[in-house]
Design a protein around this motif. Structure first.
Motif, PDB file in Angstrom:
ATOM      1  N   ASP A  94      12.101  -7.485 -51.629  1.00  0.00           N
ATOM      2  CA  ASP A  94      12.711  -6.274 -51.071  1.00  0.00           C
ATOM      3  C   ASP A  94      13.225  -5.375 -52.185  1.00  0.00           C
ATOM      4  OD1 ASP A  94      12.278  -7.154 -48.447  1.00  0.00           O
ATOM      5  OD2 ASP A  94      14.155  -8.293 -48.440  1.00  0.00           O
ATOM      6  N   LEU A  95      13.799  -5.990 -53.232  1.00  0.00           N
ATOM      7  CA  LEU A  95      14.317  -5.221 -54.355  1.00  0.00           C
ATOM      8  C   LEU A  95      13.194  -4.465 -55.064  1.00  0.00           C
ATOM      9  CD1 LEU A  95      16.566  -4.400 -56.311  1.00  0.00           C
ATOM     10  CD2 LEU A  95      16.156  -6.567 -57.549  1.00  0.00           C
ATOM     11  N   ARG A  96      12.071  -5.109 -55.310  1.00  0.00           N
ATOM     12  CA  ARG A  96      10.953  -4.447 -55.970  1.00  0.00           C
ATOM     13  C   ARG A  96      10.446  -3.265 -55.153  1.00  0.00           C
ATOM     14  NH1 ARG A  96       9.506  -9.811 -56.978  1.00  0.00           N
ATOM     15  NH2 ARG A  96       7.975  -9.789 -55.282  1.00  0.00           N
ATOM     16  N   ARG A  97      10.330  -3.485 -53.856  1.00  0.00           N
ATOM     17  CA  ARG A  97       9.847  -2.398 -53.005  1.00  0.00           C
ATOM     18  C   ARG A  97      10.844  -1.244 -52.949  1.00  0.00           C
ATOM     19  NH1 ARG A  97       7.662  -7.012 -50.532  1.00  0.00           N
ATOM     20  NH2 ARG A  97       9.568  -7.460 -49.364  1.00  0.00           N
ATOM     21  N   LEU A  98      12.130  -1.564 -52.986  1.00  0.00           N
ATOM     22  CA  LEU A  98      13.169  -0.547 -52.969  1.00  0.00           C
ATOM     23  C   LEU A  98      13.099   0.315 -54.225  1.00  0.00           C
ATOM     24  CD1 LEU A  98      15.679   0.515 -51.420  1.00  0.00           C
ATOM     25  CD2 LEU A  98      17.050  -1.104 -52.752  1.00  0.00           C
ATOM     26  N   ILE A  99      12.904  -0.332 -55.374  1.00  0.00           N
ATOM     27  CA  ILE A  99      12.817   0.391 -56.642  1.00  0.00           C
ATOM     28  C   ILE A  99      11.550   1.236 -56.693  1.00  0.00           C
ATOM     29  CG2 ILE A  99      12.556   0.109 -59.139  1.00  0.00           C
ATOM     30  CD1 ILE A  99      14.392  -2.340 -58.902  1.00  0.00           C
ATOM     31  N   GLU A 100      10.438   0.714 -56.170  1.00  0.00           N
ATOM     32  CA  GLU A 100       9.179   1.455 -56.168  1.00  0.00           C
ATOM     33  C   GLU A 100       9.277   2.751 -55.361  1.00  0.00           C
ATOM     34  OE1 GLU A 100       6.361  -1.313 -54.678  1.00  0.00           O
ATOM     35  OE2 GLU A 100       6.234  -2.473 -56.555  1.00  0.00           O
ATOM     36  N   ARG A 101      10.084   2.723 -54.304  1.00  0.00           N
ATOM     37  CA  ARG A 101      10.237   3.932 -53.490  1.00  0.00           C
ATOM     38  C   ARG A 101      11.063   4.995 -54.199  1.00  0.00           C
ATOM     39  NH1 ARG A 101      11.095   0.224 -49.099  1.00  0.00           N
ATOM     40  NH2 ARG A 101      13.340   0.645 -49.182  1.00  0.00           N
ATOM     41  N   GLY A 102      11.853   4.583 -55.184  1.00  0.00           N
ATOM     42  CA  GLY A 102      12.681   5.512 -55.927  1.00  0.00           C
ATOM     43  C   GLY A 102      13.911   5.908 -55.129  1.00  0.00           C
ATOM     44  N   GLY A 103      14.705   6.822 -55.686  1.00  0.00           N
ATOM     45  CA  GLY A 103      15.901   7.283 -55.002  1.00  0.00           C
ATOM     46  C   GLY A 103      17.149   6.581 -55.516  1.00  0.00           C
ATOM     47  N   GLU A 104      18.267   7.064 -55.108  1.00  0.00           N
ATOM     48  CA  GLU A 104      19.557   6.550 -55.530  1.00  0.00           C
ATOM     49  C   GLU A 104      19.897   5.270 -54.757  1.00  0.00           C
ATOM     50  OE1 GLU A 104      22.593   5.683 -57.426  1.00  0.00           O
ATOM     51  OE2 GLU A 104      21.739   7.634 -57.981  1.00  0.00           O
TER      52      GLU A 104
END
Length: 334
Positions: free
Chosen positions: A262-272
């Motif tokens: 989930d963390l990797r996917r969150l970072i890939e989406r970008g944003g704060e």
């Protein structure tokens, strides 16, 4: 590196060796087919006697029959019929004390004339045990003393001299297996019962190991509340090293999970991400397994869902542990 050398065998006939092998297998196969025709009421009576045994099944036999007897005793014991082997020669020198009046004795001798067995037959009769004879000669001394006779008669041994016990011992072994199978069926013996006799085996581990036996528990389980900040979530995941953290409510119920993926996917989406809370990024309704479930159930869940972690809950849905695929591997459940 080792070099393997062989000594020439000028007299060795490979074709003859293969013919002898096929002949041996044919003779022994025919012996078993003949044995099938000999199964009759005495067999059922023997099974009935073993089922009603108040003590244990004591298996005896000399020489090759003794080796077969040890295997039969082991098979019986592992399939729900308490049994052990007593050497007839040692029985004459004190080991007969291992036999009690409530026992059933299975005496094995192809000829039925084994001197060591014959010597203790009167003592066995005085003990009042039920004596079962497994023999190829129903007119033998052993058969005459027995309550029931199980015939393992064969037409010929596989030995070309018709001397070495070959087909006859194969018949003994098969007849012992037939007794064990008939007994386990009559007892309603199940996989779970087999596992209890084989706790160190693969089946035993699968059927006896529960989730609570292998799960992480207490402080080893990563958990945060729904209101926890993003960096609190990261710290909890890093500290516990399971690649995930559970998200719990005020009552300790497992309401979500956040994983490395989930963390990797969150970072890939970008944003704060700094302002995010656990409740914003968790997966709601996480896959869980009951603490009293078999560990193999958790393994099946992970494989079907293609996940590497699962949360463990009690009957009220409260988080009590966590389990990883590696935990199951270490426990040899999978």
């Amino acid at each position: 590196m080792y070099t393997v050398t062989s000594t020439p065998l000028p007299d060795f006939d490979a074709e003859r060796a293969m013919r002898m092998a096929r002949q041996t297998l044919h003779i022994e196969a025919q012996a078993l087919l003949g044995l099938e025709q000999q199964v009759a009421e005495p067999f059922a009576a023997a099974v009935r006697a073993m089922l009603g045994c108040r003590g244990r099944v004591v298996v005896m036999g000399m020489g090759k029959s003794g080796h077969v007897g040890r295997k039969i005793a082991a098979t019986l014991a592992s399939t729900g019929t308490p049994a052990f082997f007593v050497h007839p020669g040692e029985a004459s020198h004190g080991d007969l004390g291992m036999v009690t009046p409530g026992d059933v004795v299975l005496a094995i001798s192809n000829s039925g004339e084994s001197e060591e067995l014959a010597a203790i037959l009167p003592a066995l009769r005085r003990l009042g045990v039920t004596l079962l004879a497994m023999t190829g000669r129903p007119e033998s001394t052993l058969a005459a003393h027995a309550d029931l006779v199980l015939s393992n008669r064969v037409e010929q041994e596989a030995c070309p001299l018709n001397l070495a016990p070959t087909a006859s011992t194969t018949a003994q072994l098969a007849l012992g297996d037939a007794l064990a199978v008939a007994l386990l069926d009559a007892r309603g013996f199940r996989e779970e019962d087999f596992a209890r006799s084989h706790p160190g085996g693969a089946l035993g581990r699968k059927l006896l190991t529960h989730v609570r036996d292998v799960m992480r528990s207490g402080d080893a389980v990563p958990r945060v509340t729904e209101a926890a900040g993003f960096f609190d979530v990261m710290r909890e995941m890093s500290a516990k090293g399971l690649g995930c953290t559970a998200v719990v409510d005020e009552a300790g119920g497992a309401i979500g999970i956040f994983t490395d993926g989930d963390l990797r996917r969150l970072i890939e989406r970008g944003g704060e991400v700094r302002q995010l809370r656990a409740g914003d990024i968790m997966h709601r309704q996480p896959r869980t397994v009951a603490e009293n479930a078999l560990a193999v159930v958790a393994a099946d869940l992970m494989e079907q869902a293609r996940i590497h972690n699962v949360l463990v809950v009690d009957a009220a849905g409260r988080l009590v542990g966590a389990l990883t695929y590696n935990d199951l591997l270490t426990a040899k459940v999978i």
